[in-house]
Scaffold this active site. Structure first.
Site, PDB file in Angstrom:
ATOM      1  N   SER A 267       3.047   4.164   7.382  1.00 27.02           N
ATOM      2  CA  SER A 267       3.033   3.176   8.449  1.00 27.02           C
ATOM      3  C   SER A 267       2.672   3.911   9.825  1.00 27.02           C
ATOM      4  O   SER A 267       2.089   4.835   9.891  1.00 27.02           O
ATOM      5  CB  SER A 267       4.251   2.403   8.615  1.00 27.02           C
ATOM      6  OG  SER A 267       4.168   1.355   9.740  1.00 27.02           O
TER       7      SER A 267
ATOM      8  N   HIS B  22      -0.243   0.430   7.203  1.00 28.06           N
ATOM      9  CA  HIS B  22      -0.069  -0.545   8.168  1.00 28.06           C
ATOM     10  C   HIS B  22      -0.985  -0.489   9.467  1.00 28.06           C
ATOM     11  O   HIS B  22      -1.137   0.594  10.044  1.00 28.06           O
ATOM     12  CB  HIS B  22       1.430  -0.715   8.685  1.00 28.06           C
ATOM     13  CG  HIS B  22       2.384  -1.300   7.849  1.00 28.06           C
ATOM     14  ND1 HIS B  22       3.755  -0.575   7.874  1.00 28.06           N
ATOM     15  CD2 HIS B  22       2.182  -1.771   6.588  1.00 28.06           C
ATOM     16  CE1 HIS B  22       4.429  -1.509   6.872  1.00 28.06           C
ATOM     17  NE2 HIS B  22       3.610  -1.891   6.127  1.00 28.06           N
TER      18      HIS B  22
ATOM     19  N   ASP C 263       9.348  -1.529   4.685  1.00 26.27           N
ATOM     20  CA  ASP C 263       8.426  -1.882   3.608  1.00 26.27           C
ATOM     21  C   ASP C 263       8.232  -0.966   2.841  1.00 26.27           C
ATOM     22  O   ASP C 263       8.189   0.426   3.141  1.00 26.27           O
ATOM     23  CB  ASP C 263       6.936  -2.135   4.560  1.00 26.27           C
ATOM     24  CG  ASP C 263       6.182  -3.046   3.558  1.00 26.27           C
ATOM     25  OD1 ASP C 263       6.393  -3.589   2.441  1.00 26.27           O
ATOM     26  OD2 ASP C 263       5.082  -2.869   3.929  1.00 26.27           O
TER      27      ASP C 263
END
Lengths: 200, 287
Positions: A21, A48, A141
């Site tokens: 991310s 992401h 996540d």
């Protein structure tokens, strides 16, 4: 490019899933840069991104690796020698027949693509033949996905938090006890290269 | 992890596979909805999500509920249908429709549009706004279909949470909208209700792409992010259904990651916009 039968017999793993991310671009660059030309396992990457972003990621990563990097298309077979990135605003799953499924299901952990979605589906398909790698990021996540991979016999690697640009994501997986190894990026690359080391 | 637990993990998976198959079989045999041609990773994920959500131990317990609890099927239908949509999703698609497709539609005295798998209707209203701005809405007949009666009811009402409006307004503007997005709805408390004139010519109807057939000859079919959930066979079935439902020279709009290349209808269409996935049925086949 494909596996010869001898390669297939020797290789313990069939695919590598990677989640990143915040700070991920740099981490992914370093990771793929460190891969030897002999390395051919397919990489499946969720970074992401904002839903509006274009397909910059594969072009960017292509500059640093011998692997063919491409944005995943639905139903495409997962092949050695390729790195697949999840398209912005789509989840990427692995189907049982070894193809890619894209979906527009609800966001998971506020993310689409979500790392958990990729990791869980890949774990079901590849089981003990899967390596999961979770690197820099500012959310949770991927932690559950790492657990799923480990539970089904796969190997999980978290980036060394002290090295990560944002350590929250790898720390979350470590806190759940779902990491087989904690390595810096150099260590991750050389572990992956080691899958091709001559054994007897 | 030792060898034995690995085997147990894969045995568990094998059992789950079987349970998924049996559940889909039951849904098909008892209720007639056929999800067997859907991508398995998607179906499995949705089912397990429901199992977890209800605190059940296995998919078999879900099966029990399906067989013995009235209305439980409605929950599963909602889980298995694709309900994520937004107004003017992928603004470039609507921009391209406006530039490439609308001018052709204007040459017809009357047009028919089919939104296949319209879910809760956001794209139906989006396209209706486009038609209205281009002066085509009054001579359009729009069919909005989905297999799930519950989402159709939402579509018919045209009431959406106000929390999404900011995003929709941005999408609308990026799509080349000519007015202010707020011209098309009335805000009430935490909801907006879409201008009822937009649905004046819309028929909302149940239609199942998996099991139903051609019901009209239309000029445009819009079916976005539905085919990605289907396996190859089912995709081919549905694309053939679309090809048969379009007039010659009619348009097909798919989701940004969907493609007719390498499908059985690839030769039936020409490409209007490769990146926005807009296709035109050939006027003379085989050319």
């Amino acid at each position: 490019m494909g596996f010869s039968m001898a390669d297939k017999a020797k290789l313990k793993y069939r695919a590598v899933v990677i989640g990143t991310s915040a700070g991920g671009l740099k981490a992914l660059k370093q990771l793929v840069e460190g891969l030897d030309p002999v390395f051919q396992l397919p990489l499946l990457i969720v970074q992401h991104l904002s839903p509006q972003s274009d397909s910059f990621l594969p072009k960017y990563l292509s500059q640093f690796t011998h692997l063919k990097v491409k944005e995943a298309d639905p139903h495409e077979p997962i092949l050695p020698g390729y790195a697949y990135t999840a398209p912005p605003n789509y989840h990427m799953h692995v189907e049982k027949n070894g193809t890619i499924l894209l979906s527009v299901d609800e966001k998971v952990n506020f993310a689409r693509p979500s790392i958990d979605v990729l990791f869980e589906s890949a774990a079901w398909v590849y089981q003990q033949h899967l390596i999961g790698i979770l690197m820099t990021g500012a959310n949770n996540d991927g932690a559950k996905g790492m657990c799923q991979i480990k539970m089904l016999g796969g190997l999980t690697i978290a980036q060394l938090p002290s090295e990560a640009e944002v350590p929250i994501m790898p720390e979350a997986a470590i806190a759940l006890g779902c990491t087989s190894k904690v390595l810096d990026i150099k260590g991750i690359s050389s572990f992956l290269n080691g899958q091709y080391a001559k054994t007897d | 992890m030792n060898m034995q637990s690995k085997n147990e993990g894969s045995k568990e998976l094998q059992k789950q596979d079987l349970e998924v198959r049996l559940l889909l079989e039951a849904i098909q045999q008892i209720y007639g909805y056929d999800f067997r041609g859907y991508n398995q990773a998607h179906v499995r994920r949705r089912i397990l999500h429901r199992v977890q959500n209800l605190g059940l131990k296995s998919i078999s317990e879900l099966q029990h509920k399906l067989l013995h609890e009235e209305h439980f099927i409605e929950i599963l239908l909602r889980d298995l249908s694709i309900n994520v949509t937004e107004m003017f999703r992928d603004p470039g698609f609507y921009r391209s429709m406006r530039l490439e497709v609308i001018p052709v539609l204007k040459t017809y005295p009357f047009i028919k549009v089919w939104h296949a798998g319209c879910s809760t209707g956001e794209e139906v209203y989006s396209f209706a706004i486009l038609l209205k701005e281009e002066g085509l809405l009054d001579r359009a007949q729009i069919y909005a279909t989905d297999f799930n009666p519950i989402v159709l009811e939402t579509a018919r009402k045209g009431i959406y949470p106000v929390s999404r409006i900011k995003e929709y307004t941005q999408n609308y503007q990026a799509s080349g909208g000519l007015q202010s997005f707020s011209d098309f709805y009335i805000a009430r408390y935490d909801s907006v209700i879409m201008d009822h004139n937009l649905r004046k010519n819309v028929v909302f109807a149940e239609h199942n792409l998996v099991t139903d057939n051609v019901f009209a000859e239309v000029h445009v079919i819009i079916c976005r992010n539905v085919l990605i959930y289907f396996n190859k066979d089912l995709q081919n079935r549905v694309l053939k259904l679309f090809a048969d439902s379009l007039i010659k020279g009619g348009f097909l709009g798919l989701g940004s990651k969907e493609n007719i290349m390498f499908t059985e209808v690839a030769d039936t269409f020409t490409v209007v916009d490769a990146s926005e996935k807009i296709y035109k049925k050939k006027i003379v086949l085989g050319i």
